[in-house]
Design an enzyme around this catalytic site. Structure first.
Site, PDB file in Angstrom:
ATOM      1  N   LYS A 164      37.292  42.463  45.890  1.00  0.00           N
ATOM      2  CA  LYS A 164      38.304  42.202  44.864  1.00  0.00           C
ATOM      3  C   LYS A 164      37.947  42.991  43.618  1.00  0.00           C
ATOM      4  CE  LYS A 164      42.167  40.250  43.998  1.00  0.00           C
ATOM      5  NZ  LYS A 164      43.351  40.546  44.811  1.00  0.00           N
ATOM      6  N   SER A 223      47.837  41.243  47.664  1.00  0.00           N
ATOM      7  CA  SER A 223      47.342  40.092  46.916  1.00  0.00           C
ATOM      8  C   SER A 223      48.452  39.055  46.774  1.00  0.00           C
ATOM      9  CB  SER A 223      46.782  40.544  45.570  1.00  0.00           C
ATOM     10  OG  SER A 223      45.789  39.637  45.124  1.00  0.00           O
TER      11      SER A 223
END
Length: 584
Positions: free
Chosen positions: A189, A382
């Site tokens: 991430k 996402s």
């Protein structure tokens, strides 16, 4: 007193007359805008497509420019572009396409969608000629489908390979004595990486290397097929930097010749039987959209909901996916019995995790009532993947960027910046120990840091559970391909994150099959603004944007938009991609 009433009456009458004049002027404008002003293509037309234009998911209407007959008034949406190319295939007035490919403002996924439409167009036997002054790699990736592709003799063809560069601001924050308090779930991430590192982490370097390699391999493969050159040779051209001058591109067979724009158009005239150039109508997409009826018509309805931009809580607009706005749009389509299926077209790098959850909920309810199909554009990652994962079927392009199953939150500690750089101190009172926890004027306590990380981990678990349920996988498997890692659409197929490769047309056809309808038309959302909203809304937005851009410049505007986005992220758990990732 009499004098006062005379002045008052005269002023009142003048005001009434002024209002009547304004009213009739507006009526005239509305009549002009709503009048049927079909553009004539003539019997010999060539459709002009300029890749330098950014074709958004939601078309841009500019009534004021339309009223003055400006060439670049309305901007058709990406799906309009696809539909117009498909219509031109059977339009006897359109003899071919002139593709302007100096640069390409569209992303990799949407470019593939345009390219596929052009390949389909060629099955009609009509020609496609491409031309550019200096042809970029992303423009060439579309332009190489043409029968002939030409470059300006003094221009060039870019063939250097792809690169991704990211900016890191950790050093700047240290100099300003601003501490970014970051909490994230997923080793890949990387959205927070620019704030906590000065260079790429090994995990981010790995995922971006694979991503870029996939996209570059696709360019080599498609170019090799079109130009009859093996991919290893094409790769070597880039490694050796052999294409330095325009003539080099001819020597190594990347293009068909060096010509100026007028020479290419003269060749088109010869292709059409030697007619005079001024007898050919070079009609742009912006004009063609007002010249033909290209939309489906049928008894049943399929809803197509377009969503682009950051995912935010509350109301959105045509450039931001607001949870309240899109819940209402999905609900409206769900409750309408005349609508037999819903297609969501999304182009977004994500945003608020809670907003994504709320839209996911509404789409899940809709799926119980009718088929729900999702089409991914350039990027659907996402939060955008989160809200889409429970659909009946998901379509993506080969180069769509997707995945990024992970979350983060960030809260700056600006105490030293305020105290030592600006000389500002803060003090206050509170009714509970944690009441000021989200303040940027002091650091989080160890207990508060644990709370923040636990919150992020909990949301990440929910994210994985949503994906596992929607994709019929176990949570452990989703975690193994998650961790915030991004994938191309081609790899997402192999991993089970996406069902099929294809564009919006394919997704709509799938929804129609699932709903068992064949005679249908599309109901597209968001719906167009009314005329007055279009006039004053577009004017206000354009005026504000133009004024800021004039003051800040192109780079300044990008910096402003980045700062604005970072401000929106503060204290809100995010499911989003890195906010700056440009492929060159």
């Amino acid at each position: 007193m009499k004098s006062f009433f005379k002045i008052f009456l005269a002023s009142f009458v003048a005001l009434v007359v002024f209002c009547l004049i304004i009213f009739f002027v507006l009526v005239g404008i509305v009549s002009g805008l709503t009048a049927d002003k079909k553009v004539k293509t003539g019997g010999t037309a060539v459709l002009v497509i300029d890749l330098a234009r950014d074709y958004p998911e939601i078309g841009v209407e500019n009534p004021l420019a339309r009223l003055s007959n400006k060439e670049d008034g309305d901007i058709p949406s990406l799906y309009d572009v696809v539909r117009l190319i498909n219509h031109a295939k059977t339009d006897t007035a359109i003899k071919g396409i002139y593709l302007k490919c100096s640069s390409n403002a569209n992303g990799m996924g949407n470019s593939q969608e345009i390219r596929n439409a052009l390949i389909n167009f060629k099955t009609s036997g009509k020609f496609i000629y491409a031309y550019g002054d200096v042809i970029t790699q992303t423009a060439y990736s579309v332009g190489n489908v043409a029968d002939k592709i030409y470059c300006n003799p003094k221009g060039g063809v870019d063939w250097r390979g792809f690169a991704i560069q990211m900016a890191y601001v950790k050093g700047l924050l240290q100099k300003l004595e601003i501490e970014p308090q970051i909490f994230y779930a997923g080793k890949f991430k990387s959205a927070t990486e620019p704030f906590r590192e000065t260079s790429m982490t090994d995990a981010n370097r790995l995922q971006l290397s694979v991503l870029l390699s996939d996209m570059y391999g696709r360019l080599l493969q498609q170019t090799g097929e079109r130009r009859k050159i093996d991919t290893a040779t094409l790769h070597q051209y880039a490694n050796d930097y052999r294409i330095q001058q325009a003539a080099d591109a001819v020597t190594y067979n990347l293009i068909d010749g060096l010509k100026y724009d007028d020479e290419v158009k003269e060749e088109i005239a010869k292709k059409l039987g030697g007619i005079k150039l001024d007898k050919i109508n070079f009609v742009t997409l912006q004009k063609y959209v007002n010249a033909v009826d290209y939309k489906r018509d049928g008894r049943d309805k399929i809803a197509v909901i377009y969503a682009q931009g950051d995912i935010i809580d509350g109301k959105g607009d045509r450039d931001r996916i607001g949870s309240a706005t899109y819940r209402e749009l999905v609900r409206k389509a769900r409750l309408d019995d005349k609508i037999k299926a819903i297609v969501l077209r999304i182009n977004s790098g994500g945003g608020s995790a809670l907003a994504s959850e709320n839209i996911w909920r509404e789409l899940s309810l809709a799926r119980k009532a009718k088929p729900v199909v999702v089409s991914f554009g350039d990027v659907a990652a996402s939060g955008a993947y989160y809200l889409s994962c429970n659909a009946d079927s998901i379509f993506a392009q080969t180069n769509t960027i997707t995945g990024s199953i992970g979350v983060f939150t960030m809260l700056p500690n600006m105490q030293k910046f305020f105290n030592e750089k600006l000389g500002i101190t803060f003090d206050g009172v509170k009714t509970a120990p944690q009441a000021d926890m989200l303040s940027a004027t002091k650091p989080l306590t160890p207990a508060q840091r644990i709370y923040m990380q636990n919150s992020v981990d909990s949301i990440y678990l929910t994210f994985k559970q949503r994906v596992a349920e929607g994709r019929k996988k176990n949570v452990g498997y989703i975690d193994s391909i998650g961790q915030g890692r991004v994938w191309t659409g081609a790899r997402a197929i192999e991993l089970g994150l996406v069902d099929r490769l294809g564009g919006l047309d394919d997704a709509i056809a799938c929804a129609a099959r699932m709903a068992k309808v064949s005679d249908y038309r599309l109901r597209e959302y968001p719906e167009p603004h009314n005329v007055l909203e279009m006039i004053f809304g577009s004017y206000e937005k354009d005026a504000t944007h133009s004024a800021m851009k004039a003051e800040l410049g192109e780079d300044g505007m990008k910096t402003y938009q980045t700062i604005k986005r970072v401000k929106q992220m503060m204290g809100v758990t995010q499911a989003r991609l890195p906010f700056e990732m440009t492929i060159e």
